[in-house]
Enzyme design. Structure first.
Site, PDB file in Angstrom:
ATOM      1  N   SER A 131       0.824  -1.204   0.000  1.00 52.11           N
ATOM      2  CA  SER A 131       0.000   0.000   0.000  1.00 52.11           C
ATOM      3  C   SER A 131       0.861   1.259   0.000  1.00 52.11           C
ATOM      4  CB  SER A 131      -0.846  -0.035   1.279  1.00 52.11           C
ATOM      5  OG  SER A 131      -1.426   1.205   1.525  1.00 52.11           O
ATOM      6  N   TYR A 157      -1.938  -0.391  11.031  1.00 49.56           N
ATOM      7  CA  TYR A 157      -2.234  -1.053   9.756  1.00 49.56           C
ATOM      8  C   TYR A 157      -1.054  -0.873   8.784  1.00 49.56           C
ATOM      9  CZ  TYR A 157      -3.725  -1.417   4.927  1.00 49.56           C
ATOM     10  OH  TYR A 157      -3.769  -1.738   3.583  1.00 49.56           O
ATOM     11  N   LYS A 161       1.842  -3.632   6.967  1.00 51.70           N
ATOM     12  CA  LYS A 161       2.240  -3.758   5.548  1.00 51.70           C
ATOM     13  C   LYS A 161       3.758  -3.664   5.418  1.00 51.70           C
ATOM     14  CE  LYS A 161      -1.630  -4.477   3.698  1.00 51.70           C
ATOM     15  NZ  LYS A 161      -1.950  -5.659   2.935  1.00 51.70           N
TER      16      LYS A 161
HETATM   17  P1  NAD Z   1     -11.190  -6.434   1.485  1.00 49.37           P
HETATM   18  O1  NAD Z   1     -11.409  -6.331   2.940  1.00 49.37           O
HETATM   19  O2  NAD Z   1     -12.330  -6.202   0.571  1.00 49.37           O
HETATM   20  O3  NAD Z   1     -10.545  -7.865   1.136  1.00 49.37           O
HETATM   21  C1  NAD Z   1      -9.715  -8.566   2.033  1.00 49.37           C
HETATM   22  C2  NAD Z   1     -10.257  -9.972   2.149  1.00 49.37           C
HETATM   23  O4  NAD Z   1      -9.412 -10.709   3.023  1.00 49.37           O
HETATM   24  C3  NAD Z   1     -11.668 -10.017   2.724  1.00 49.37           C
HETATM   25  O5  NAD Z   1     -12.496 -10.819   1.897  1.00 49.37           O
HETATM   26  C4  NAD Z   1     -11.484 -10.662   4.103  1.00 49.37           C
HETATM   27  O6  NAD Z   1     -12.600 -11.445   4.472  1.00 49.37           O
HETATM   28  C5  NAD Z   1     -10.221 -11.491   3.892  1.00 49.37           C
HETATM   29  N1  NAD Z   1      -9.429 -11.730   5.103  1.00 49.37           N
HETATM   30  C6  NAD Z   1      -8.985 -10.826   6.009  1.00 49.37           C
HETATM   31  N2  NAD Z   1      -8.286 -11.441   6.971  1.00 49.37           N
HETATM   32  C7  NAD Z   1      -8.260 -12.755   6.671  1.00 49.37           C
HETATM   33  C8  NAD Z   1      -7.701 -13.903   7.295  1.00 49.37           C
HETATM   34  N3  NAD Z   1      -7.038 -13.826   8.452  1.00 49.37           N
HETATM   35  N4  NAD Z   1      -7.871 -15.112   6.715  1.00 49.37           N
HETATM   36  C9  NAD Z   1      -8.559 -15.224   5.547  1.00 49.37           C
HETATM   37  N5  NAD Z   1      -9.120 -14.173   4.919  1.00 49.37           N
HETATM   38  C10 NAD Z   1      -8.980 -12.952   5.473  1.00 49.37           C
HETATM   39  O7  NAD Z   1      -9.983  -5.439   1.114  1.00 49.37           O
HETATM   40  P2  NAD Z   1      -9.443  -4.973  -0.302  1.00 49.37           P
HETATM   41  O8  NAD Z   1      -9.755  -3.539  -0.459  1.00 49.37           O
HETATM   42  O9  NAD Z   1      -9.828  -5.923  -1.351  1.00 49.37           O
HETATM   43  O10 NAD Z   1      -7.882  -5.074  -0.016  1.00 49.37           O
HETATM   44  C11 NAD Z   1      -7.136  -6.210  -0.395  1.00 49.37           C
HETATM   45  C12 NAD Z   1      -5.696  -6.004   0.023  1.00 49.37           C
HETATM   46  O11 NAD Z   1      -5.195  -4.812  -0.561  1.00 49.37           O
HETATM   47  C13 NAD Z   1      -5.493  -5.856   1.525  1.00 49.37           C
HETATM   48  O12 NAD Z   1      -4.298  -6.531   1.867  1.00 49.37           O
HETATM   49  C14 NAD Z   1      -5.328  -4.358   1.711  1.00 49.37           C
HETATM   50  O13 NAD Z   1      -4.548  -4.088   2.845  1.00 49.37           O
HETATM   51  C15 NAD Z   1      -4.614  -3.983   0.439  1.00 49.37           C
HETATM   52  N6  NAD Z   1      -4.817  -2.586   0.046  1.00 49.37           N
HETATM   53  C16 NAD Z   1      -6.092  -2.103  -0.100  1.00 49.37           C
HETATM   54  C17 NAD Z   1      -6.281  -0.780  -0.457  1.00 49.37           C
HETATM   55  C18 NAD Z   1      -7.679  -0.204  -0.578  1.00 49.37           C
HETATM   56  O14 NAD Z   1      -7.816   1.011  -0.494  1.00 49.37           O
HETATM   57  N7  NAD Z   1      -8.705  -1.004  -0.779  1.00 49.37           N
HETATM   58  C19 NAD Z   1      -5.167   0.050  -0.707  1.00 49.37           C
HETATM   59  C20 NAD Z   1      -3.895  -0.488  -0.557  1.00 49.37           C
HETATM   60  C21 NAD Z   1      -3.728  -1.813  -0.188  1.00 49.37           C
HETATM   61  C1  WQD Z   2      -9.052  10.051   0.379  1.00 43.93           C
HETATM   62  C2  WQD Z   2      -9.240  11.553   0.573  1.00 43.93           C
HETATM   63  C3  WQD Z   2      -9.563  12.193   2.878  1.00 43.93           C
HETATM   64  C4  WQD Z   2     -13.400  10.106   3.346  1.00 43.93           C
HETATM   65  C5  WQD Z   2      -6.583   5.056   2.660  1.00 43.93           C
HETATM   66  C6  WQD Z   2      -5.561   4.360   3.507  1.00 43.93           C
HETATM   67  C7  WQD Z   2      -4.453   3.820   2.653  1.00 43.93           C
HETATM   68  C8  WQD Z   2      -5.004   2.947   1.530  1.00 43.93           C
HETATM   69  C9  WQD Z   2      -6.059   3.665   0.752  1.00 43.93           C
HETATM   70  C10 WQD Z   2      -5.046   0.651   2.290  1.00 43.93           C
HETATM   71  C11 WQD Z   2      -8.483  12.115   1.786  1.00 43.93           C
HETATM   72  C12 WQD Z   2     -10.805  12.481   2.068  1.00 43.93           C
HETATM   73  C13 WQD Z   2     -12.214  10.620   2.865  1.00 43.93           C
HETATM   74  C14 WQD Z   2     -14.473  10.990   3.602  1.00 43.93           C
HETATM   75  C15 WQD Z   2     -13.110  12.831   2.874  1.00 43.93           C
HETATM   76  N1  WQD Z   2      -5.638   1.761   2.034  1.00 43.93           N
HETATM   77  N2  WQD Z   2     -12.066  11.967   2.628  1.00 43.93           N
HETATM   78  N3  WQD Z   2     -14.266  12.325   3.361  1.00 43.93           N
HETATM   79  O1  WQD Z   2      -6.781   8.158   3.332  1.00 43.93           O
HETATM   80  O2  WQD Z   2      -5.848   8.377   0.982  1.00 43.93           O
HETATM   81  O3  WQD Z   2      -5.969   6.157   2.006  1.00 43.93           O
HETATM   82  O4  WQD Z   2      -7.071   4.152   1.653  1.00 43.93           O
HETATM   83  O5  WQD Z   2      -3.893   0.394   2.241  1.00 43.93           O
HETATM   84  O6  WQD Z   2      -3.638   3.092   3.498  1.00 43.93           O
HETATM   85  O7  WQD Z   2      -5.037   5.289   4.435  1.00 43.93           O
HETATM   86  O8  WQD Z   2      -8.074   7.253   1.339  1.00 43.93           O
HETATM   87  O9  WQD Z   2     -10.408   7.309   0.614  1.00 43.93           O
HETATM   88  O10 WQD Z   2      -9.894   7.452   3.090  1.00 43.93           O
HETATM   89  O11 WQD Z   2      -9.343   9.382   1.611  1.00 43.93           O
HETATM   90  O12 WQD Z   2     -12.983  14.046   2.662  1.00 43.93           O
HETATM   91  O13 WQD Z   2     -15.566  10.576   4.050  1.00 43.93           O
HETATM   92  O14 WQD Z   2     -10.624  11.800   0.837  1.00 43.93           O
HETATM   93  O15 WQD Z   2      -9.337  13.226   3.816  1.00 43.93           O
HETATM   94  O16 WQD Z   2      -8.059  13.404   1.437  1.00 43.93           O
HETATM   95  P1  WQD Z   2      -6.623   7.602   1.994  1.00 43.93           P
HETATM   96  P2  WQD Z   2      -9.508   7.783   1.694  1.00 43.93           P
END
Ligand code: NAD
Ligand code: WQD
Length: 346
Positions: A131, A157, A161
């Site tokens: 991430s 969190y 990562k």
């Molecule tokens: P999500 O929560 O939709 O998907 C994660 C899945 O993992 C879920 O289905 C959950 O049930 C499963 N899970 C969690 N813990 C588990 C465990 N211990 N055993 C088995 N299954 C488990 O999230 P997502 O948005 O699809 O994110 C997927 C990956 O990408 C995550 O690792 C997240 O940290 C990373 N990521 C997400 C974002 C984002 O903004 N969505 C950004 C950067 C990185």
């Molecule tokens: C985006 C922008 C907020 C919600 C997060 C995690 C990051 C990654 C992606 C997993 C910011 C603003 C948000 C709202 C708002 N996830 N905002 N009102 O914070 O960039 O990243 O998700 O790895 O680790 O930190 O994403 O979508 O929460 O926010 O104004 O209700 O929107 O302040 O500027 P962020 P976000």
């Protein structure tokens, strides 16, 4: 011995938002896939939608928690697994501050189990969901780059990562023949263009775009914009949004790269361009055809003004480029939201 000679990609967290879209892309590109998920933040319905879209009878799925090492072993025993895409993790930044041990146990200890079982069964190729949150705030606001940007996260969190990246690096250094690709996603959004698959937060969304789309469809009142006094063009936070199907395709590209045996590598996945909160609300208003109400609230703790990636390494070395623009992200997100106002739980 596995019951079949076919080789499988194991997708952990494959019922989740990014995992499910990636599973569909893998199937469409001819891979055999087995999904492991404990459904703690998802449900089985996306797996059925995948079956429909990929025109397959049954997608192999095992409801296993990564904490259950014997459960994982049983899956590795049953299938001839050639590589792993590891999405499974808890991902709520705010929650992780209040429940750090839950996050370390689920994300880090879960990954240790997965790596142990991979070693046990001689599986040496892994793509890992990292991430943008692993990057430390850059005082000069430069786009984040894999080679020079400083690392450091301000949430438990984010630290899970960072630790998981380091653990995977150490294992791939220690074990012969291991190949690992860390994909650092910026801000994923959008949905599959069929309108059948998308993001389905189980609670009130923490992230901007699922919140905006729930306001657009009338499930929530108004968007709360967290601060308009940032050092950005309109004062609201700027982020690098990437369509979930671009991300899904990037995982398949990464999987193909693993066979080139390059050891441990890291790639940013983003467009390299930033959009502000107000620009995202406006783009979504255009997609849904009506104004989306919002109010300006105070800043959210821990946020910074701009988070944008430098995508050069992924462009040049992976040959990966985003192909879907902001308009497409919002159109697809809207189609998913309006067709499934209650997500998968109709
Ligand atoms: P999500 O929560 O939709 O998907 C994660 C899945 O993992 C879920 O289905 C959950 O049930 C499963 N899970 C969690 N813990 C588990 C465990 N211990 N055993 C088995 N299954 C488990 O999230 P997502 O948005 O699809 O994110 C997927 C990956 O990408 C995550 O690792 C997240 O940290 C990373 N990521 C997400 C974002 C984002 O903004 N969505 C950004 C950067 C990185
Ligand atoms: C985006 C922008 C907020 C919600 C997060 C995690 C990051 C990654 C992606 C997993 C910011 C603003 C948000 C709202 C708002 N996830 N905002 N009102 O914070 O960039 O990243 O998700 O790895 O680790 O930190 O994403 O979508 O929460 O926010 O104004 O209700 O929107 O302040 O500027 P962020 P976000």
């Amino acid at each position: 011995m596995p019951a079949t000679d076919l080789s499988y990609v194991l997708v952990t967290g494959g019922a989740g938002f990014i995992g499910s879209h990636t599973v569909l892309e893998l199937l469409n590109q001819g891979y055999n896939v087995v999904v492991v998920d404990n459904l703690c933040n998802s449900c089985e319905e996306p797996l059925h939608r995948i079956e429909k879209l990929a025109r397959i009878e049954r997608l192999p799925f095992h409801k296993v928690d990564l904490g259950d090492i014997d459960g994982l072993r049983a899956v590795f025993k049953q299938y001839n697994i050639s590589s792993v895409i590891h999405f499974a993790a808890l991902k709520a930044v705010g929650e992780s501050v209040h429940k750090p041990l839950t996050y370390y146990r689920n994300n880090v200890a879960g990954t240790l189990n997965l790596l142990d079982v991979m070693i046990e069964f001689g599986v040496k190729d892994i793509v890992f969901s990292s991430s943008a949150t692993v990057y430390k705030n850059d005082p000069e606001g430069r786009p984040f780059r894999e080679d020079y940007s400083e690392l450091g996260s301000n949430s438990p969190y984010g630290r899970t990562k960072l630790y998981m990246e380091s653990i995977i690096r150490d294992v791939s250094d220690a074990e012969s023949g291991w190949n690992a690709i860390m994909l650092r996603y910026f801000n994923p959004t959008g949905a599959h263009e069929s309108g059948l698959m998308g993001e389905d937060p189980l609670q009130i969304p923490n992230n901007l775009m699922p919140y905006v789309s729930q306001v657009a469809v009338g499930k929530l009142d108004k968007v709360h914009v967290f601060g308009n006094d940032y050092n950005t063009r309109d004062g609201t936070g700027v982020r690098d949004y990437i369509h979930v199907m671009d991300l899904a395709e990037a995982h398949v590209v990464a999987l193909k790269r693993l066979v080139e045996k390059r050891g441990y590598e890291i790639f940013n996945l983003g467009s390299g361009e930033g959009q502000s909160v107000l620009e995202m609300i406006e783009a979504m208003s255009v997609a849904c055809g009506h104004k989306i109400p919002y109010v300006i609230d105070p800043r959210r703790s821990g946020d910074i003004d701009t988070i944008v990636c430098d995508p050069t390494r992924a462009n040049k070395e992976l040959g990966f480029q985003v192909t879907r623009n902001l308009e497409k992200m919002c159109q697809d997100l809207w189609r998913w939201q309006v067709n499934n106002p209650n997500g998968y739980n109709q």
